[in-house]
Design an enzyme around this catalytic site. Sequence first.
Site, PDB file in Angstrom:
ATOM      1  N   TYR A   1       0.827  -1.210   0.000  1.00 28.58           N
ATOM      2  CA  TYR A   1       0.000   0.000   0.000  1.00 28.58           C
ATOM      3  C   TYR A   1       0.864   1.264   0.000  1.00 28.58           C
ATOM      4  O   TYR A   1       1.857   1.334   0.698  1.00 28.58           O
ATOM      5  CB  TYR A   1      -0.916   0.020   1.238  1.00 28.58           C
ATOM      6  CG  TYR A   1      -1.830   1.204   1.227  1.00 28.58           C
ATOM      7  CD1 TYR A   1      -3.011   1.169   0.505  1.00 28.58           C
ATOM      8  CD2 TYR A   1      -1.486   2.392   1.878  1.00 28.58           C
ATOM      9  CE1 TYR A   1      -3.846   2.274   0.444  1.00 28.58           C
ATOM     10  CE2 TYR A   1      -2.313   3.494   1.823  1.00 28.58           C
ATOM     11  CZ  TYR A   1      -3.493   3.433   1.108  1.00 28.58           C
ATOM     12  OH  TYR A   1      -4.309   4.525   1.041  1.00 28.58           O
TER      13      TYR A   1
ATOM     14  N   TRP B   1       1.262   5.609  -1.905  1.00 32.40           N
ATOM     15  CA  TRP B   1       0.897   6.554  -2.960  1.00 32.40           C
ATOM     16  C   TRP B   1       1.915   6.658  -4.088  1.00 32.40           C
ATOM     17  O   TRP B   1       1.555   6.827  -5.232  1.00 32.40           O
ATOM     18  CB  TRP B   1       0.637   7.934  -2.341  1.00 32.40           C
ATOM     19  CG  TRP B   1      -0.791   8.098  -1.929  1.00 32.40           C
ATOM     20  CD1 TRP B   1      -1.492   7.284  -1.087  1.00 32.40           C
ATOM     21  CD2 TRP B   1      -1.697   9.112  -2.368  1.00 32.40           C
ATOM     22  NE1 TRP B   1      -2.779   7.751  -0.966  1.00 32.40           N
ATOM     23  CE2 TRP B   1      -2.930   8.871  -1.729  1.00 32.40           C
ATOM     24  CE3 TRP B   1      -1.581  10.215  -3.213  1.00 32.40           C
ATOM     25  CZ2 TRP B   1      -4.042   9.685  -1.929  1.00 32.40           C
ATOM     26  CZ3 TRP B   1      -2.689  11.024  -3.404  1.00 32.40           C
ATOM     27  CH2 TRP B   1      -3.907  10.755  -2.761  1.00 32.40           C
TER      28      TRP B   1
HETATM   29  N1  LIG Z   1      -2.400   8.034  12.225  1.00 35.64           N
HETATM   30  C1  LIG Z   1      -2.778   8.094  10.949  1.00 35.64           C
HETATM   31  N2  LIG Z   1      -2.162   7.329  10.036  1.00 35.64           N
HETATM   32  C2  LIG Z   1      -2.530   7.383   8.754  1.00 35.64           C
HETATM   33  C3  LIG Z   1      -3.570   8.257   8.328  1.00 35.64           C
HETATM   34  C4  LIG Z   1      -4.220   9.053   9.313  1.00 35.64           C
HETATM   35  O1  LIG Z   1      -5.143   9.840   9.014  1.00 35.64           O
HETATM   36  N3  LIG Z   1      -3.786   8.948  10.600  1.00 35.64           N
HETATM   37  N4  LIG Z   1      -3.925   8.307   7.005  1.00 35.64           N
HETATM   38  C5  LIG Z   1      -3.692   7.110   6.216  1.00 35.64           C
HETATM   39  C6  LIG Z   1      -3.881   7.375   4.788  1.00 35.64           C
HETATM   40  S1  LIG Z   1      -5.439   7.953   4.342  1.00 35.64           S
HETATM   41  C7  LIG Z   1      -2.933   7.112   3.845  1.00 35.64           C
HETATM   42  S2  LIG Z   1      -3.356   7.313   2.194  1.00 35.64           S
HETATM   43  C8  LIG Z   1      -1.609   6.581   4.219  1.00 35.64           C
HETATM   44  C9  LIG Z   1      -0.473   7.092   3.313  1.00 35.64           C
HETATM   45  O2  LIG Z   1       0.638   6.293   3.435  1.00 35.64           O
HETATM   46  P1  LIG Z   1       1.730   6.125   2.266  1.00 35.64           P
HETATM   47  O3  LIG Z   1       1.099   6.224   0.941  1.00 35.64           O
HETATM   48  O4  LIG Z   1       2.520   4.903   2.548  1.00 35.64           O
HETATM   49  O5  LIG Z   1       2.634   7.400   2.510  1.00 35.64           O
HETATM   50  P2  LIG Z   1       3.692   8.130   1.581  1.00 35.64           P
HETATM   51  O6  LIG Z   1       4.556   8.901   2.506  1.00 35.64           O
HETATM   52  O7  LIG Z   1       2.969   8.893   0.525  1.00 35.64           O
HETATM   53  O8  LIG Z   1       4.523   6.931   0.948  1.00 35.64           O
HETATM   54  C10 LIG Z   1       4.856   6.858  -0.384  1.00 35.64           C
HETATM   55  C11 LIG Z   1       6.275   6.332  -0.498  1.00 35.64           C
HETATM   56  O9  LIG Z   1       6.556   6.119  -1.871  1.00 35.64           O
HETATM   57  C12 LIG Z   1       7.878   6.596  -2.154  1.00 35.64           C
HETATM   58  N5  LIG Z   1       7.944   6.873  -3.594  1.00 35.64           N
HETATM   59  C13 LIG Z   1       7.620   8.006  -4.258  1.00 35.64           C
HETATM   60  N6  LIG Z   1       7.774   7.842  -5.585  1.00 35.64           N
HETATM   61  C14 LIG Z   1       8.211   6.568  -5.770  1.00 35.64           C
HETATM   62  C15 LIG Z   1       8.532   5.797  -6.932  1.00 35.64           C
HETATM   63  O10 LIG Z   1       8.428   6.229  -8.062  1.00 35.64           O
HETATM   64  N7  LIG Z   1       8.930   4.516  -6.727  1.00 35.64           N
HETATM   65  C16 LIG Z   1       9.029   3.973  -5.479  1.00 35.64           C
HETATM   66  N8  LIG Z   1       9.417   2.704  -5.379  1.00 35.64           N
HETATM   67  N9  LIG Z   1       8.734   4.679  -4.369  1.00 35.64           N
HETATM   68  C17 LIG Z   1       8.328   5.953  -4.516  1.00 35.64           C
HETATM   69  C18 LIG Z   1       8.037   7.790  -1.265  1.00 35.64           C
HETATM   70  O11 LIG Z   1       9.406   8.102  -1.079  1.00 35.64           O
HETATM   71  C19 LIG Z   1       7.324   7.303   0.013  1.00 35.64           C
HETATM   72  O12 LIG Z   1       8.221   6.647   0.867  1.00 35.64           O
HETATM   73  O13 LIG Z   1      -1.334   6.927   5.589  1.00 35.64           O
HETATM   74  C20 LIG Z   1      -2.340   6.433   6.464  1.00 35.64           C
HETATM   75  N10 LIG Z   1      -1.902   6.600   7.837  1.00 35.64           N
HETATM   76  N1  LIG Z   2      -1.920  18.488   2.613  1.00 35.36           N
HETATM   77  C1  LIG Z   2      -2.294  17.207   2.496  1.00 35.36           C
HETATM   78  N2  LIG Z   2      -3.517  16.913   1.986  1.00 35.36           N
HETATM   79  C2  LIG Z   2      -3.925  15.615   1.907  1.00 35.36           C
HETATM   80  C3  LIG Z   2      -3.076  14.539   2.286  1.00 35.36           C
HETATM   81  C4  LIG Z   2      -1.779  14.884   2.811  1.00 35.36           C
HETATM   82  O1  LIG Z   2      -0.985  14.006   3.180  1.00 35.36           O
HETATM   83  N3  LIG Z   2      -1.441  16.204   2.899  1.00 35.36           N
HETATM   84  N4  LIG Z   2      -3.517  13.242   2.185  1.00 35.36           N
HETATM   85  C5  LIG Z   2      -4.644  12.965   1.269  1.00 35.36           C
HETATM   86  C6  LIG Z   2      -5.252  11.667   1.619  1.00 35.36           C
HETATM   87  S1  LIG Z   2      -4.429  10.250   1.153  1.00 35.36           S
HETATM   88  C7  LIG Z   2      -6.447  11.547   2.227  1.00 35.36           C
HETATM   89  S2  LIG Z   2      -7.112   9.989   2.497  1.00 35.36           S
HETATM   90  C8  LIG Z   2      -7.245  12.715   2.606  1.00 35.36           C
HETATM   91  C9  LIG Z   2      -7.857  12.576   3.999  1.00 35.36           C
HETATM   92  O2  LIG Z   2      -8.889  13.508   4.154  1.00 35.36           O
HETATM   93  P1  LIG Z   2      -9.639  13.594   5.554  1.00 35.36           P
HETATM   94  O3  LIG Z   2      -9.814  12.239   6.120  1.00 35.36           O
HETATM   95  O4  LIG Z   2     -10.851  14.411   5.368  1.00 35.36           O
HETATM   96  O5  LIG Z   2      -8.537  14.434   6.367  1.00 35.36           O
HETATM   97  P2  LIG Z   2      -8.096  14.554   7.877  1.00 35.36           P
HETATM   98  O6  LIG Z   2      -7.103  15.664   7.906  1.00 35.36           O
HETATM   99  O7  LIG Z   2      -7.682  13.233   8.395  1.00 35.36           O
HETATM  100  O8  LIG Z   2      -9.413  14.983   8.639  1.00 35.36           O
HETATM  101  C10 LIG Z   2     -10.146  16.162   8.327  1.00 35.36           C
HETATM  102  C11 LIG Z   2     -10.638  16.827   9.588  1.00 35.36           C
HETATM  103  O9  LIG Z   2     -11.607  16.003  10.245  1.00 35.36           O
HETATM  104  C12 LIG Z   2     -11.644  16.393  11.604  1.00 35.36           C
HETATM  105  N5  LIG Z   2     -12.085  15.248  12.392  1.00 35.36           N
HETATM  106  C13 LIG Z   2     -11.316  14.228  12.859  1.00 35.36           C
HETATM  107  N6  LIG Z   2     -12.088  13.323  13.505  1.00 35.36           N
HETATM  108  C14 LIG Z   2     -13.357  13.798  13.462  1.00 35.36           C
HETATM  109  C15 LIG Z   2     -14.608  13.315  13.958  1.00 35.36           C
HETATM  110  O10 LIG Z   2     -14.722  12.250  14.555  1.00 35.36           O
HETATM  111  N7  LIG Z   2     -15.702  14.081  13.714  1.00 35.36           N
HETATM  112  C16 LIG Z   2     -15.643  15.253  13.038  1.00 35.36           C
HETATM  113  N8  LIG Z   2     -16.772  15.915  12.838  1.00 35.36           N
HETATM  114  N9  LIG Z   2     -14.477  15.732  12.562  1.00 35.36           N
HETATM  115  C17 LIG Z   2     -13.349  15.012  12.761  1.00 35.36           C
HETATM  116  C18 LIG Z   2     -10.238  16.824  11.969  1.00 35.36           C
HETATM  117  O11 LIG Z   2     -10.271  17.967  12.811  1.00 35.36           O
HETATM  118  C19 LIG Z   2      -9.567  17.031  10.629  1.00 35.36           C
HETATM  119  O12 LIG Z   2      -8.942  18.294  10.502  1.00 35.36           O
HETATM  120  O13 LIG Z   2      -6.445  13.886   2.586  1.00 35.36           O
HETATM  121  C20 LIG Z   2      -5.735  14.042   1.360  1.00 35.36           C
HETATM  122  N10 LIG Z   2      -5.165  15.367   1.373  1.00 35.36           N
HETATM  123 MO   LIG Z   3      -5.426   8.402   2.087  1.00 36.28          MO
END
Ligand SMILES: Nc1nc2c(c(=O)[nH]1)N[C@H]1C(S)=C(S)[C@@H](COP(=O)(O)OP(=O)(O)OC[C@H]3O[C@@H](n4cnc5c(=O)[nH]c(N)nc54)[C@H](O)[C@@H]3O)O[C@H]1N2
Ligand SMILES: Nc1nc2c(c(=O)[nH]1)N[C@H]1C(S)=C(S)[C@@H](COP(=O)(O)OP(=O)(O)OC[C@H]3O[C@@H](n4cnc5c(=O)[nH]c(N)nc54)[C@H](O)[C@@H]3O)O[C@H]1N2
Ligand SMILES: [Mo]
Length: 757
Positions: A116, A118
Amino acid sequence: MTTGRISASGRYSQLSHWGAFTAVVEQGRFVRAESAPFNPWPSPMLRSMPAMVNSPLRINRPAVRKGWLDKRNRTRSGDANVFVEVAWDTALELVATELARVRAERGAAGMFGGSYGWSSAGRVHHARTQVRRCLFAGGGCVDQIGNYSWGAAQTLLPHVIGTYEPVTGKVTTWPSIIAHCQVFVAFGGLPLRNAQITSGGGGEHTLPAYLRAAKAAGVKFINISPNRADMPEWLDGRWIPIRPNTDTALMLAMAHELITHDLHDVGFLAQHCTGFEQLKAYILGAGVEGSAGDVARTPEWAAPICGVEAATIRELAHQLHGTRSMLSFAWALQRAHRGEQPFWMGIALAAMLGTIGLPGGGFSFGHASSNAIGVPRPPIPGPEMSAGRNPASAHDIPVAHLSEMLLRPGAEYQFNGATRQYPDIGLVYWAGGNPYHHHQDVNQLMRAWEKPETVIVHDSHWTATARRADIVLPATTTLERSDIGGGSRDRFIIAMQQAIEPVGQARNDYAIFGDLAARLGYAEAFCEKRNAAAWIQLLYARQREAAAAAGITLPDHEAWQAQGFAELPKPERDFVLFEAFRANPESAPLSTASGRIELFSERIAAMQYDDCPGHPAWLMPDECLASPPSAWPLHLISTQPAEKLHSQGDFAQPASRVAGHTPLYLNPVDAAARGIRSGDTVRIFNQRGATLGGALIEPGLVAGVAAMPTGSWLRFAPDGTELSGNPNMVSLVRGTSRLTQGCAALTARVEVCREGG
Ligand SMILES: Nc1nc2c(c(=O)[nH]1)N[C@H]1C(S)=C(S)[C@@H](COP(=O)(O)OP(=O)(O)OC[C@H]3O[C@@H](n4cnc5c(=O)[nH]c(N)nc54)[C@H](O)[C@@H]3O)O[C@H]1N2
Ligand SMILES: Nc1nc2c(c(=O)[nH]1)N[C@H]1C(S)=C(S)[C@@H](COP(=O)(O)OP(=O)(O)OC[C@H]3O[C@@H](n4cnc5c(=O)[nH]c(N)nc54)[C@H](O)[C@@H]3O)O[C@H]1N2
Ligand SMILES: [Mo]
């Protein structure tokens, strides 16, 4: 490895998940990313790209961990962290031999290739696609089902509305909202920071412009969130502070108010929904069989759970009755324990208000959870390279079950009505993700990581995951290769042009997997006789065909390359979710069991999961402020980091640190009670682990709530304390429920204290 194609200086069309840009190259070096001229709101993330690409933290050569190379030893003592650089040929031979050995000894179920993450916005060189494509073509592997972003919704929504498409961003479009909506209720707010990102890259960023237009048109905004800062101040929205993970209680009480005042849309509920009677009985406390208890879900019942006063709950219910309202739910709400319930109850509330399928009304998900949600775009898919079919898919795991899978081989678990079994993994292959950033309870992950015999990682940078691998292969960044980029919700298809030579000995993931497939004897199945350039050509040709079928002419390949992008026109008509179904539920039924919106699902009820009954219900999350007092008084929510995408380029963002750590936001009352001031180093801890943060006092945060962005690179003190500030040191590994087993990262109780004070 000089290709001889890259001139010393030039400008190249490129794309990242945070936007399209021109890569400016001087004397062979990438010096600047200039936003594409068609983007009205470029992301500042572009500024740090040269520091990311040219970083000393790039992996320059293939490397093998010494303990593994010498003794195939996976324990992390002694020489555990010493890596030996090897030639590509040696590295590929080691990887191919391991793949063959583990496949022979354990079969496909012994190889984990879910990987998993991005990685790249370019779709041919999307690492996760390629690793899965390679392992699938070789006989299959254990994959991950769903995603961290909206895993609970992905499995729940098909039962309730017949599709999960709306959570991918196909929701009622902004122009429809601007023209028709009166009240926009944003659960989780509309934090602009998150709208910088689109999977597959964003040609244009549009959220601020749409919000300004909506405000000018008189739309009233309501921010229901633990954090006032989740809505830009200039929207003049009303903030209703709420405790995290308790939105379901609030909505049940609003529903109670509507029902007891006969304000629910009886006609819509009868014609378009099933199961309202069961839900109503639950809400009124009549206690029907199979429902949880007989408590009336009154505003007075909800107030002490969610921290919103009963009078406010009543007022909100009456405000929404009879107005055109859009209820928008941030993805964050379902990334929490029992995360199915707020989405299901949100749909039920919109159904009771009778706004579903009307212009500018109804429900939506994550209007600000990502860029391009609700943006008008012709309904053709984005460019996508297929990973192929996984012959071993019976062994796939729900995405966030990584540690449990490694720690409990053979154990049974429930998922969406089926009993499944964790496979016994001998080899982990990760390309393009960083589980040591994204997975919950890192201490548990570290124990789990010792289990497999071999871990192989491709990354461009020495992430915590790469440093915990046995074989590490250096990958190029998008600047070092050509590709096709675009997302299913974005109007631009970018011709990504190689701008610089590969850094060090980095290679493209597609080339690496092509070589491995050749060594393993299935090059043709993996490559289909195409090199990367031929795939780009094919994917663009498919875009042109899909566009032509929709009556749109895209430039030919050469013109696309010359211009650097192709643009899909905005459709003339607004998209309104479930418009046809509303107009005629008989001729345009939903794909649910009943063809209607299921407020009670016979299918879910038949699974007999007490953690997800047949209708939306208030189920206490394991760790939230409504649960009994414990040694861990604060609820820690993690948020997406404003200045970066997850952990990517964390090292290039020193300005985002407070006292050298990731910020930890605290309410003034909670801070004062602990003698904490802004700028202090604080310790965030619970039974699972400890991490340091830099305190920032935030009056707009609900008392009892602490918030920390994700994405910092891990750095450990000898006692196991994480020093950078990563919420996953203390977050919870628990499936949201047995139905969906989604990620519950936003559920965690902690204590915070001043460090060294
Ligand atoms: N506590 C907490 N944890 C969370 C979340 C949260 O809300 N709270 N959110 C979750 C969510 S929604 C997501 S999507 C995940 C994201 O988690 P990840 O998608 O695992 O996070 P990234 O840091 O985007 O990791 C991408 C990796 O790909 C590498 N990369 C970039 N380009 C390339 C390439 O071309 N080739 C290769 N081989 N590698 C490359 C980058 O250096 C990086 O290490 O985190 C989750 N974790
Ligand atoms: N800059 C930036 N943007 C991103 C990403 C990033 O890494 N950086 N990651 C992208 C990815 S992979 C994803 S999946 C999305 C995630 O998108 P979201 O899941 O919408 O993003 P979060 O920042 O986790 O949460 C949004 C807000 O929800 C509020 N919140 C948390 N828990 C609760 C709750 O129980 N109830 C209510 N009402 N509010 C709550 C928090 O205050 C938070 O600021 O963002 C995307 N956008
Ligand atoms: Mo995500």
